[in-house]
Design an enzyme around this catalytic site. Structure first.
Site, PDB file in Angstrom:
ATOM      1  CG  HIS A 198       2.830   5.965  -0.625  1.00 39.01           C
ATOM      2  ND1 HIS A 198       2.786   5.977   0.744  1.00 39.01           N
ATOM      3  CD2 HIS A 198       2.332   4.755  -0.974  1.00 39.01           C
ATOM      4  CE1 HIS A 198       2.285   4.850   1.197  1.00 39.01           C
ATOM      5  NE2 HIS A 198       1.986   4.085   0.156  1.00 39.01           N
ATOM      6  CG  HIS A 233       6.297  -0.721   3.830  1.00 41.36           C
ATOM      7  ND1 HIS A 233       5.139  -0.060   4.200  1.00 41.36           N
ATOM      8  CD2 HIS A 233       6.075  -1.176   2.566  1.00 41.36           C
ATOM      9  CE1 HIS A 233       4.255  -0.126   3.221  1.00 41.36           C
ATOM     10  NE2 HIS A 233       4.801  -0.793   2.213  1.00 41.36           N
TER      11      HIS A 233
END
Length: 442
Positions: A177, A133
């Protein structure tokens, strides 16, 4: 020339040694995998590619509708390779010239495909792989990190599915992110170059890349999507990845439609690419819409029970879900609310349990439950910090091996000790709390 000879030698041994019946993989003693006798699943009506319709962007909320998509005009990887690798040898005059030819011992294939020789004749859709992930997000003591090691080490350790969140900044795609101010690890192109270098050095490996399109909701003044699959073309081409990408014969693939790993390897089309939002099947047919081919359990989960229910896409029925691959999202998150801020970060406190082989909240437990519920294990196991878990390093790969019915005997992971990794991950977990407390005090 040396690599060509290697591939030809492997082709001969594999074609002679393997039969056409697909291997069955098991979990907890129950047969849960498709075999050749199961027959191919039917295409869901929503995916009926006999009705031609042009779809270039994702419906706003990522739902499955009655719209359909056409199959690109492509040829299969190689009919010749398929006939040799995936079917019984055809008798010829030479076959009957000598009794010795029919009674001689048949060679055994010893070359692993994705670390296991049993996988060589299994379909891509009939294997459980571990997915990193947010694979690119590696930054020590940063709360936005999801992995401890870079992509080369991830692949060396056994990761075969890479997922990441891409942001368009001044016309260039970066892996960031949530915000590039929070964590930016460089361009998508540079990341893919590292992946290509690994692929060049490992000719018997098949990987999957899932591109997350963070800017899928952004629109121009005319209401058109600003970031679509077309923005990923240049990074893919410039990195050298494109020649490795497999383009399926249709956009919405049934479980039984996928080729075997052996076929992908022999054709050297060893990368399958998906995008979560704003696909463009006409302009970029090799970048598949994830949710026509893979559904997911609830993503960004904070529930340690990890239900095996359908999370994405909205509107996908159970019958259709059984006809395509699926991903088990098993990355536990924690919500932190301090000083009016609400942050969702990886819950590293429980990593050993979350990535464990057994026990409540473990990856192993979820895999067993999903297998029972859907009559087959998940295809992708999405995890944070894959190198942490119990009872030993590589616990997530042990879970995948059990689902695949093979024996995990590799060494994992990376070069740092588990104690150091856990310490660093927990410091990253606490970093936003400390930052907010400091700002409040100041």
């Amino acid at each position: 020339m040396k690599r060509t000879i290697l591939h030809l030698t492997w082709l001969v041994s594999l074609a002679l040694a393997q039969d056409t019946t697909e291997s069955v993989r098991t979990l907890s003693g129950s047969d849960r995998r498709l075999t050749s006798s199961d027959g191919g699943p039917t295409v869901p009506s929503d995916f009926d590619d006999s009705t031609i319709a042009s779809i270039s962007t994702l419906p706003p909320n990522g739902t499955i509708s009655a719209s359909t998509i056409s199959s690109p005009d492509t040829t299969t990887t190689s009919e010749a390779l398929t006939s040799i690798l995936g079917s019984t040898r055809t008798s010829t005059a030479n076959d009957t010239a000598s009794a010795t030819m029919t009674t001689a011992p048949r060679p055994s294939n010893t070359q692993p495909c994705n670390n296991y020789r049993e996988f060589c004749t299994r379909k891509y859709s009939n294997i459980t792989e571990v997915c990193a992930h947010n694979s690119p997000f590696v930054r020590k003591n940063n709360a936005a990190s999801n992995q401890q090691f870079g992509v080369t080490q991830q692949l060396n350790d056994g990761i075969r599915v890479l997922q990441g969140q891409a942001h368009l900044v001044n016309g260039t795609l970066y892996y960031c992110h949530t915000s590039c101010d929070l964590l930016s690890v460089g361009t998508v192109e540079d990341y893919l170059r590292e992946v290509v270098a690994w692929l060049d050095a490992h000719p018997f490996e098949v990987i999957t890349i899932i591109f997350g399109n963070y800017g899928w909701q952004e629109k121009d003044s005319a209401g058109n999507a600003l970031v679509t699959a077309t923005n990923f073309v240049d990074p893919v081409k410039n990195s050298g990845l494109l020649p490795y990408i497999y383009q399926p014969p249709k956009i919405a693939m049934e479980i039984g439609d996928w080729p075997t790993l052996g076929e992908l390897i022999l054709s050297q089309k060893r990368v399958i690419t998906f995008i979560d939002y704003n696909f463009n099947a006409n302009a970029v047919p090799w970048l598949l819409w994830e949710f026509y081919n893979v559904w997911e359990t609830p993503f960004s989960p904070t529930d340690f029970n990890f239900p095996c229910t359908i999370g994405r896409p909205d509107g996908l029925g159970e019958e259709k879900a059984r006809e395509i691959m699926y991903m088990a999202n098993h990355n536990l998150n924690a919500e932190i609310a301090i000083g009016g801020l609400s942050l969702l970060v990886p819950n590293t406190v429980f990593l050993n349990r979350t990535n464990g082989v057994e026990g409540t909240g473990s990856l192993g437990n979820m895999t067993v439950q999903c297998t029972e519920q859907w009559d087959r294990p998940p295809n992708f196991l999405l995890v944070d910090y894959y190198n942490i878990g119990l009872p030993t390093n590589g616990s997530v790969f042990e879970v995948a091996a059990r689902a695949n019915g093979v024996t995990y005997n590799r060494k994992c992971c990376g070069t740092e000790s588990v104690a150091t990794t856990v310490k660093n991950a927990r410091m990253a977990y606490l970093a936003p709390v400390i930052a907010v407390l400091v700002s409040v005090v100041v």
